[in-house]
Design a protein around this motif. Sequence first.
Motif, mmCIF file in Angstrom:
data_model
loop_
_atom_site.group_PDB
_atom_site.id
_atom_site.type_symbol
_atom_site.label_atom_id
_atom_site.label_comp_id
_atom_site.label_asym_id
_atom_site.label_seq_id
_atom_site.Cartn_x
_atom_site.Cartn_y
_atom_site.Cartn_z
ATOM 1 N N GLY B 116 0.906 -1.101 0.088
ATOM 2 C CA GLY B 116 0.167 0.022 -0.059
ATOM 3 C C GLY B 116 0.899 1.323 0.031
ATOM 4 O O GLY B 116 1.973 1.257 0.327
ATOM 5 N N ARG B 117 0.092 2.297 -0.557
ATOM 6 C CA ARG B 117 1.025 3.597 -0.429
ATOM 7 C C ARG B 117 0.237 4.501 0.728
ATOM 8 O O ARG B 117 -0.990 4.521 0.677
ATOM 9 N N ALA B 118 1.058 5.097 1.514
ATOM 10 C CA ALA B 118 0.347 6.116 2.572
ATOM 11 C C ALA B 118 -0.223 7.275 1.966
ATOM 12 O O ALA B 118 0.357 7.745 0.943
ATOM 13 N N ALA B 120 -0.872 10.923 2.765
ATOM 14 C CA ALA B 120 -0.816 11.953 3.712
ATOM 15 C C ALA B 120 -1.667 13.223 3.434
ATOM 16 O O ALA B 120 -1.235 14.130 2.861
ATOM 17 N N GLU B 123 -3.474 17.284 8.246
ATOM 18 C CA GLU B 123 -3.679 16.853 9.494
ATOM 19 C C GLU B 123 -5.091 17.010 9.989
ATOM 20 O O GLU B 123 -5.796 16.234 10.368
ATOM 21 N N SER B 126 -8.117 14.744 9.719
ATOM 22 C CA SER B 126 -8.522 13.593 10.560
ATOM 23 C C SER B 126 -8.807 14.035 12.074
ATOM 24 O O SER B 126 -8.741 13.265 13.340
ATOM 25 N N GLY B 127 -9.007 15.284 12.045
ATOM 26 C CA GLY B 127 -9.372 16.043 13.575
ATOM 27 C C GLY B 127 -10.823 15.721 13.653
ATOM 28 O O GLY B 127 -11.409 15.124 13.154
ATOM 29 N N SER B 208 -9.680 9.064 2.773
ATOM 30 C CA SER B 208 -9.244 9.871 3.984
ATOM 31 C C SER B 208 -9.648 9.052 5.375
ATOM 32 O O SER B 208 -9.071 9.376 6.254
ATOM 33 N N GLN B 209 -10.603 8.102 5.319
ATOM 34 C CA GLN B 209 -10.830 7.040 6.424
ATOM 35 C C GLN B 209 -9.867 6.281 6.433
ATOM 36 O O GLN B 209 -9.425 5.913 7.648
ATOM 37 N N ARG B 210 -9.341 5.521 5.600
ATOM 38 C CA ARG B 210 -8.347 4.471 5.859
ATOM 39 C C ARG B 210 -6.974 4.769 5.673
ATOM 40 O O ARG B 210 -6.079 4.110 6.063
ATOM 41 N N GLY B 211 -6.549 5.928 4.963
ATOM 42 C CA GLY B 211 -5.283 6.601 4.974
ATOM 43 C C GLY B 211 -4.416 6.038 4.002
ATOM 44 O O GLY B 211 -3.149 6.151 4.059
ATOM 45 N N SER B 212 -4.471 4.866 3.480
ATOM 46 C CA SER B 212 -3.744 4.233 2.286
ATOM 47 C C SER B 212 -4.346 3.856 1.053
ATOM 48 O O SER B 212 -5.765 3.612 1.133
#
Lengths: 387, 294
Positions: B116-118, B120, B123, B126-127, B208-212
């Motif tokens: 997988g690729r992150a 990014a 920030e 995800s707040g 945006s929920q799983r991050g990868s």
Amino acid sequence: MNKLRYATALAGVAAIALSSTVGYLSAAEYKIGAAMAQTGALAPYDQPGLAGFKLGIKDLNAKGGIGGMATVTLEVIDTRSDTAATVNAAQKLIDDGVQFLITPGDADPSIAAGQIGQAAGIPMLNLAGSPSLTPAVGDYMFISYPSDTVQSAALASYATETGYKTAFLLKSPDSAYTSKFPDYFGEAFKKKGGSVVGEASYSMGQPDFSAVVSQIKGLAPQPDVIMTTAYEPDFPAFIKQLRGAGVKIPVIESDAIGTPTVYGLGSVVDGVVQSSAGFPTPGSGMEAFNKRFKEETGHDAETSYEAAGYEWAQLLDAAARKAGSLEPAKIRDALASLEDVQTVLGKVTYAGTERVALRDVAIIRIEGGKPTFLKLYRPTKEEIPNP
Amino acid sequence: MEFVQYLVNILSLGGIYALLALGLAIVFSIVGLINFAHGELMTIAGYLIVLSLSFGLPLPVVLLVACLGAALSAVLMDRIAFRPMRSASVTTLMITSFGVSTICKVLFQNGVSARGRAVALPEWMSGTLTFGGFQIGMVPLTSIVLTALALIGLDIFLRKTTLGVAMRAASEDFVMVSLLGLRANTVIATSFAISGLLAGIAAILWISQRGSVDPLMGFTPVLKAFIAAIIGGLGSLRGAVLGGFVLGALEVGSEPFLTIGTAPYRDAIVLLAVVLLLLVKPDGLLPAVRGVRS
């Protein structure tokens, strides 16, 4: 004239055929088969593992071959992460006369392939860490990667030394790695005086962890630490939602999150602690390996699986030297009796175990998007929970 | 308060399912194709996010690139794989789409990376925001807002524009629309473009929920979308949206009743509820309207 030419040509062909046969016989060959997943769900582990192994074989051959006795050749069949395809691949490789077999990096397909290797008397290695694999297959199956039980013992030692008293476990019944590993941790943690105060379950691939997060948030008192072996894509989703909900409880994890994807998640993974097969500390064998891997392939070793694949070649070489023979049964016996063999990842011992390597486990903390080294643990037999 | 929390979760998860189901339905209603490669459009959008973030593009541009890239890929998918199969049966088309999906996955695994690729994303995404003691995550909030905007936008397009009206007509009676002189391929290409666009938006929310992003990530969402589309009535656009929210409600709503022992059966329990629903309403909740000629 024509006839003569024909005869000469025939003699030439015969001579070439003869000389090549002679050449083949004189340079002994040790054939290894790799039934590994180059596509599908296991590819993230088996692809780097195979890349490392190929480099290991190259280095071995440059130094005179396995045990100084034979040149190693490798036949690879992609198992597509499919158990039926794995069985076919293992059968084909054994029919082709391989003397050693690498099976996929997960217990289920490795158990299936293992039945064939066991019956044929061919020793096997793989990246799977499930300690139930070796008893399920038999005495020809070996685990080299730090097993789930060995890692869980190291993590439990770390947790108690850090002062954690209570733990919450997040598990998924979808695989042995995601369900039994946290249980092993719970067992090892309890042995050291800790207690497990709750657990939650998830399905692999589920995008929404809101229920788990609210369950954890609602715990009173809050647990000291959350332990899970969830990996991609579940771990990123979980940790983002956990931290997003304002829960600051420390999280400890296992080797499977040691990837650039997880490290690249930003501040949500800061402080997450994980176990790993090794860490490239300055001057270590793994650092040297990573450098060499980059030189050779042009890209970084992204995980510890590259080094773990390379290590197979070193273990095989050590077994061959000890056995003084390349016969599969003798290689098996030698492998089972290896003690403190120095590999790129550390010292590996099989003697006195159920073919599950006793070895160091590195504990790592993620800081600012980078893994930082905390400590090396070498769990004793007493600390390791029974599978 | 807990009820509001569940409502937010239902709307955000159901919204993503609705967008995906709508993407499937819009193509199915016109071409009769259940596109199982729809999930790979999401993966493509995901890789485009990673790529454009690595070029340092500003976030709105990144998201635009992802959506347009997915739309373009959907049109290309149609042009390369599905157009030559136009007169084939529903089953043949479906198997073709499985083929496209598999080829895409292998290309991603061997061309990009098996790992997988992150992603990014900034920030703040995800707040959490706090409204008078009530917390809502940025991701669910964005999901709800984006889903609402996409659904309203699509509704306006389908009602007010000629192409939109043609598409609605085509979904009811494709032959008649062709007889009236509208270009069939334009209508079809537009339906693929819209389905790609919806996949792109869904991908942004999903990622945006799983991050990868990983090569195989498209499978779960497309399966959920397929179930949602069936619940709503295959080929019905409003049905797909409703089906998405119903599926989201079933999944989130079942959570409080599950224990550690039954939680692993969540999907089975949800699917059982779907089966019961289909026993009562075999054509789905809002069946597609079809022009019937004698």
